[in-house]
Design a protein around this motif. Structure first.
Motif, mmCIF file in Angstrom:
data_model
loop_
_atom_site.group_PDB
_atom_site.id
_atom_site.type_symbol
_atom_site.label_atom_id
_atom_site.label_comp_id
_atom_site.label_asym_id
_atom_site.label_seq_id
_atom_site.Cartn_x
_atom_site.Cartn_y
_atom_site.Cartn_z
ATOM 1 N N PHE A 59 -1.781 -10.814 -7.973
ATOM 2 C CA PHE A 59 -2.557 -9.507 -7.185
ATOM 3 C C PHE A 59 -2.081 -8.186 -7.766
ATOM 4 O O PHE A 59 -2.620 -7.286 -7.350
ATOM 5 C CB PHE A 59 -2.337 -9.750 -5.775
ATOM 6 C CG PHE A 59 -2.771 -11.118 -5.220
ATOM 7 C CD1 PHE A 59 -4.114 -11.274 -4.968
ATOM 8 C CD2 PHE A 59 -2.075 -11.999 -5.060
ATOM 9 C CE1 PHE A 59 -4.732 -12.485 -4.152
ATOM 10 C CE2 PHE A 59 -2.288 -13.219 -4.474
ATOM 11 C CZ PHE A 59 -3.718 -13.445 -3.956
ATOM 12 N N GLU A 61 -2.555 -6.682 -10.565
ATOM 13 C CA GLU A 61 -3.545 -6.038 -11.305
ATOM 14 C C GLU A 61 -4.440 -5.260 -10.301
ATOM 15 O O GLU A 61 -5.281 -3.998 -10.855
ATOM 16 C CB GLU A 61 -4.385 -6.757 -12.421
ATOM 17 C CG GLU A 61 -5.166 -7.907 -11.727
ATOM 18 C CD GLU A 61 -6.022 -8.565 -12.762
ATOM 19 O OE1 GLU A 61 -6.888 -8.111 -13.300
ATOM 20 O OE2 GLU A 61 -5.773 -9.633 -13.036
ATOM 21 N N TYR A 62 -4.472 -5.447 -9.178
ATOM 22 C CA TYR A 62 -5.340 -5.052 -8.190
ATOM 23 C C TYR A 62 -4.857 -3.923 -7.287
ATOM 24 O O TYR A 62 -5.246 -3.204 -6.623
ATOM 25 C CB TYR A 62 -6.127 -6.087 -7.391
ATOM 26 C CG TYR A 62 -6.894 -7.030 -8.122
ATOM 27 C CD1 TYR A 62 -8.273 -6.708 -8.600
ATOM 28 C CD2 TYR A 62 -6.227 -8.304 -8.342
ATOM 29 C CE1 TYR A 62 -8.778 -7.710 -9.392
ATOM 30 C CE2 TYR A 62 -7.037 -9.213 -9.103
ATOM 31 C CZ TYR A 62 -8.248 -9.078 -9.655
ATOM 32 O OH TYR A 62 -8.983 -9.791 -10.118
ATOM 33 N N HIS A 81 -10.660 -2.436 -3.899
ATOM 34 C CA HIS A 81 -10.117 -3.499 -5.058
ATOM 35 C C HIS A 81 -11.041 -3.763 -5.994
ATOM 36 O O HIS A 81 -11.062 -4.433 -7.218
ATOM 37 C CB HIS A 81 -9.113 -4.370 -4.541
ATOM 38 C CG HIS A 81 -8.098 -4.130 -3.558
ATOM 39 N ND1 HIS A 81 -8.291 -3.989 -2.070
ATOM 40 C CD2 HIS A 81 -6.821 -3.793 -3.613
ATOM 41 C CE1 HIS A 81 -7.079 -3.710 -1.556
ATOM 42 N NE2 HIS A 81 -5.947 -3.436 -2.516
ATOM 43 N N GLY A 82 -12.277 -3.603 -5.599
ATOM 44 C CA GLY A 82 -13.464 -4.043 -6.076
ATOM 45 C C GLY A 82 -14.026 -5.378 -6.182
ATOM 46 O O GLY A 82 -13.433 -6.314 -5.281
ATOM 47 N N ASP A 84 -14.421 -7.935 -8.150
ATOM 48 C CA ASP A 84 -13.720 -9.074 -8.451
ATOM 49 C C ASP A 84 -12.638 -9.754 -7.712
ATOM 50 O O ASP A 84 -12.825 -10.951 -7.508
ATOM 51 C CB ASP A 84 -13.296 -8.778 -9.909
ATOM 52 C CG ASP A 84 -14.251 -8.828 -11.086
ATOM 53 O OD1 ASP A 84 -15.201 -9.171 -10.881
ATOM 54 O OD2 ASP A 84 -13.744 -8.203 -12.190
ATOM 55 N N TYR A 85 -12.042 -8.910 -7.200
ATOM 56 C CA TYR A 85 -10.966 -9.270 -6.341
ATOM 57 C C TYR A 85 -11.633 -9.684 -5.063
ATOM 58 O O TYR A 85 -11.038 -10.653 -4.516
ATOM 59 C CB TYR A 85 -10.322 -7.839 -5.732
ATOM 60 C CG TYR A 85 -9.251 -7.932 -4.774
ATOM 61 C CD1 TYR A 85 -7.991 -8.526 -4.966
ATOM 62 C CD2 TYR A 85 -9.500 -7.494 -3.263
ATOM 63 C CE1 TYR A 85 -7.128 -8.782 -3.876
ATOM 64 C CE2 TYR A 85 -8.639 -7.664 -2.314
ATOM 65 C CZ TYR A 85 -7.250 -8.357 -2.695
ATOM 66 O OH TYR A 85 -6.505 -8.437 -1.358
#
Length: 216
Positions: A59, A61-62, A81-82, A84-85
């Protein structure tokens, strides 16, 4: 624990390649099963709390950018977090549930939904969740690190103790006094009670807590 050998995966690779049995230790508890009035109030429904462990690096990268002084919010605000997350969390939830479904049905549980799409409400907490809400180091959710330093004689017997002489009347209890988990929390409570009562052997208090056969 299969997760011990899967640390090189990214979160994306994990949700795409892992199988249910790749999930390591899974702790399952149900508060609704402990409520004797639950079935009458909520027939056909139950509540489960499921815990397992995953590498924090999945996690990273988030996580918010870390300043030299340390981020004011190491986990980041919910929803920041976007997409993708969010999608990874959904897939990871299904993976964990697949393992839980497999285990519970093998024990005779019936009427469990095979997919979380048929569950009324679900929520997955990640290391970022615990870092945000509890400010936990690297998102840990089980108290102090269980490393060699924690269990060194000086730390374990002199620092991590129920009674704090520097603050009269202050006693510590729970898992951080002994070891993590339910057993550690219970032992921490016994040690704290022993300190308050001045018991030479705190664990002798167990005899007072267990009813005699005639009383039971």
């Amino acid at each position: 624990n299969h997760l011990a050998v899967l640390g090189s995966l990214t979160l994306k690779e994990a949700v795409e390649t892992l199988k249910p049995k790749d999930i390591g230790l899974v702790f399952i508890t149900s508060s609704s099963c402990k409520d004797t009035s639950w079935r009458d109030k909520h027939p056909g429904r139950t509540v489960l709390e499921i815990m397992t462990s995953v590498p924090q690096k999945w996690f990273q990268e988030y996580a918010p950018d870390q300043s030299p002084e340390g981020a004011s919010d190491p986990g980041g605000k919910p929803g920041s977090h976007g997409t993708d997350y969010k999608e990874m969390k959904k897939q990871l939830s299904e993976l964990i549930w697949s393992r839980v479904f497999e285990v519970l049905t093998s024990m005779g549980a019936k009427h469990l939904p095979e997919s979380l799409e048929n569950v009324d409400y679900t929520e997955l907490g990640t290391p970022l969740t615990f870092a945000h809400f509890y400010f936990r180091d690297e998102g840990g959710f089980y108290g102090l690190d269980h490393d060699v330093t924690r269990f060194s004689p000086r730390n374990y017997y002199e620092i991590l103790r129920p009674q704090i002489p520097e603050v009269p009347g202050l006693y510590l209890t729970g898992q951080d006094v002994t070891s993590c988990g339910i057993g550690g929390a219970l032992s921490g409570g016994v040690l704290a009670a022993g300190s308050v009562l001045g018991a030479a052997n705190p664990f002798s208090l167990y005899d007072d807590m267990v009813p005699d056969e005639e009383e039971s």
